[in-house]
Write a protein that holds these residues in place. Structure first.
Motif, short mmCIF file in Angstrom:
data_model
loop_
_atom_site.label_atom_id
_atom_site.label_comp_id
_atom_site.label_asym_id
_atom_site.label_seq_id
_atom_site.Cartn_x
_atom_site.Cartn_y
_atom_site.Cartn_z
N ILE A 151 0.93 -1.56 0.08
CA ILE A 151 -0.15 0.06 0.12
C ILE A 151 1.25 1.43 0.39
O ILE A 151 0.72 2.26 -0.51
CB ILE A 151 -0.53 0.10 1.62
CG1 ILE A 151 -2.89 -1.02 1.33
CG2 ILE A 151 -2.10 1.87 1.39
CD1 ILE A 151 -2.75 -1.04 2.82
N HIS A 165 0.79 3.69 -2.76
CA HIS A 165 0.16 4.96 -3.06
C HIS A 165 1.02 6.28 -3.08
O HIS A 165 1.32 6.97 -3.95
CB HIS A 165 0.03 5.52 -1.45
CG HIS A 165 -0.54 6.08 -0.95
ND1 HIS A 165 -1.80 6.74 -1.57
CD2 HIS A 165 -0.04 7.30 0.11
CE1 HIS A 165 -2.09 7.91 -0.88
NE2 HIS A 165 -1.14 8.21 -0.26
N LEU A 173 -2.48 -0.01 -6.90
CA LEU A 173 -3.54 0.50 -5.27
C LEU A 173 -4.96 0.01 -5.02
O LEU A 173 -4.74 -1.13 -4.10
CB LEU A 173 -3.19 1.70 -4.81
CG LEU A 173 -3.68 2.04 -3.92
CD1 LEU A 173 -2.69 1.37 -2.41
CD2 LEU A 173 -3.73 3.54 -3.39
#
Length: 417
Positions: free
Chosen positions: A68, A72, A80
């Motif tokens: 993540i 991100h 993601l």
């Protein structure tokens, strides 16, 4: 991230308040479940049992958090969203399957871990199933860098736990109610829906997270998490297997205090893991910030150990367990937890850097640590004699390996080592 240290300290401050509330819960439950009944010892043993049942969750959370953060901060929105969507589908199916498996394994698991009442085993399994979605929330907040929100959720959890646990055990002084508080507190995760608009937006094309790289990292994380739990909790399973109720009570009380050392400092490693996971390359100024964070973590561990040894009588009085037996265990326990905390720091750095060999070494050392305790720790004196020796030896081995890797790769490349 110039404010890395600042973010870490703020998160740690709130987490420290949260930990104090959890210790308030321990103090209240210890008093309400005191006496010769052994109920408080059952609470500690069952919570440890929950921790080991939750190992698969911890493994998945570690791997998901890493990716993540990586997707991100690098702007890979499709990957993601694919990861998050895959997690939600997986959680839905595993909740159903886990419920069926839990029904089948209640009795065998209770017998294997010496949990004397089926009701305690049932509550433990409920806690594990409830933790499925809580782990998703933790991974989401940590991976996106929502440390303030993560700290708020943790604080609300502690407040729910102490409130429910106090009222329930006062009405009925049984270990079941104290353990059930660990399930009730997970309701605090619902507060995250207030920030639903900030969740990653769905994209038209969601990439599948199940590629060879993710699977490889998941396997490494498995060994890492198993070893980490062996370092932190393995002694309690050994104690539960070999010690009497009175010995478990004293050993568990000393352990609750000593394990606070890596727990209090743990939020620093949480921020470090996200920061290091989010970068493909690490510049010199970022590396300096991360090294400062490691230094603060080490300083907090050592300072906490000294304070615990000086204030051990007062701390045990708070738990209503100020006995000569428990007091005599604090020193060796504190030294062990300092070593284990430093091991965690090096292991976390290596995992976030995707240094697979060092991460696997860390996990292997943790498993070896627990096996040695299991073979030779048949009494509190024997166990506490072995723990600091084994943890210290593991730290020397891992530190030397880590230094070699840092020199070879300059701390900049997070690839395979």
């Amino acid at each position: 991230m110039n404010n890395l240290l600042k973010s870490s300290l703020v998160f740690s401050a709130v987490s420290f308040l949260t930990l104090l509330i959890h210790y308030g819960f321990q103090a209240i439950v210890s008093r309400l479940l005191g006496g010769a009944s052994g109920e408080y010892g059952l609470v500690l043993s069952t919570i440890t049992f929950i921790g080991f049942l939750g190992l698969p969750l911890a493994i998945a959370t570690q791997a998901v958090t890493h990716y993540i953060a990586r997707f991100h901060f690098s702007g890979e929105d499709a990957r993601l969203h694919g990861l998050l969507a895959g997690c939600r589908r997986f959680l839905f199916h595993i909740t159903i399957a886990g419920s069926v498996i839990a029904v089948l394994l209640v009795k065998p698991l209770g017998d294997f871990f010496n949990i004397p009442r089926t009701s305690l085993t049932v509550i433990a399994l409920v806690c594990v199933l409830a933790s499925l979605w809580s782990s998703y929330v933790t991974a989401l907040c940590q991976g996106l860098g929502w440390f303030k929100r993560l700290a708020l959720v943790g604080l609300l959890m502690a407040l729910l736990r102490i409130t429910f646990g106090t009222v329930a055990t006062k009405i009925s002084p049984l270990a079941e109610w104290a353990v059930a508080a660990s399930a009730v507190m997970l309701l605090a995760n619902l507060v995250l829906f207030f920030w639903k608009k900030d969740f990653p937006r769905q994209t038209d094309s969601a990439g599948s997270p199940w590629n060879p790289e993710f699977i490889r990292f998941l396997l490494v994380s498995t060994v890492f998490i198993v070893g980490s739990n062996c370092f932190l909790q393995g002694d309690l399973l050994v104690a539960n297997k070999f010690f009497s109720k009175t010995e478990i009570d004293a050993f568990g009380s000393a352990g609750v205090l000593a394990r606070a050392l890596p727990t209090v400092s743990g939020p620093l490693l949480t921020v470090l893991f996200t920061h290091r996971s989010s970068r493909h390359q690490h510049h010199n100024h970022e590396l300096r910030e991360q090294m400062k964070l490691l230094a603060v973590f080490a300083g907090a561990l050592v300072s906490g150990a000294v304070a615990l040894c000086v204030l051990k009588t007062y701390c045990l009085q708070i738990l209503h367990r100020n006995t000569p037996e428990a007091g005599a265990m604090i020193g060796r326990f504190a030294i062990t937890m300092v070593f284990i905390g430093l091991l965690q720091a090096l292991g976390t750095w290596s995992l976030a850097s995707r240094w697979s060999r060092i991460s696997l070494l860390y996990g292997g050392l943790g498993i070896a640590y627990w096996l040695v305790l299991l073979m030779f720790g048949k009494s509190p004196a024997d166990l506490l004699r072995i723990m600091p020796l084994m943890a210290g030896s593991a730290l020397v081995i891992l530190f030397l390996t880590w230094v070699v890797a840092m020199r070879r790769q300059g701390g900049e490349q997070p690839g395979q080592s």
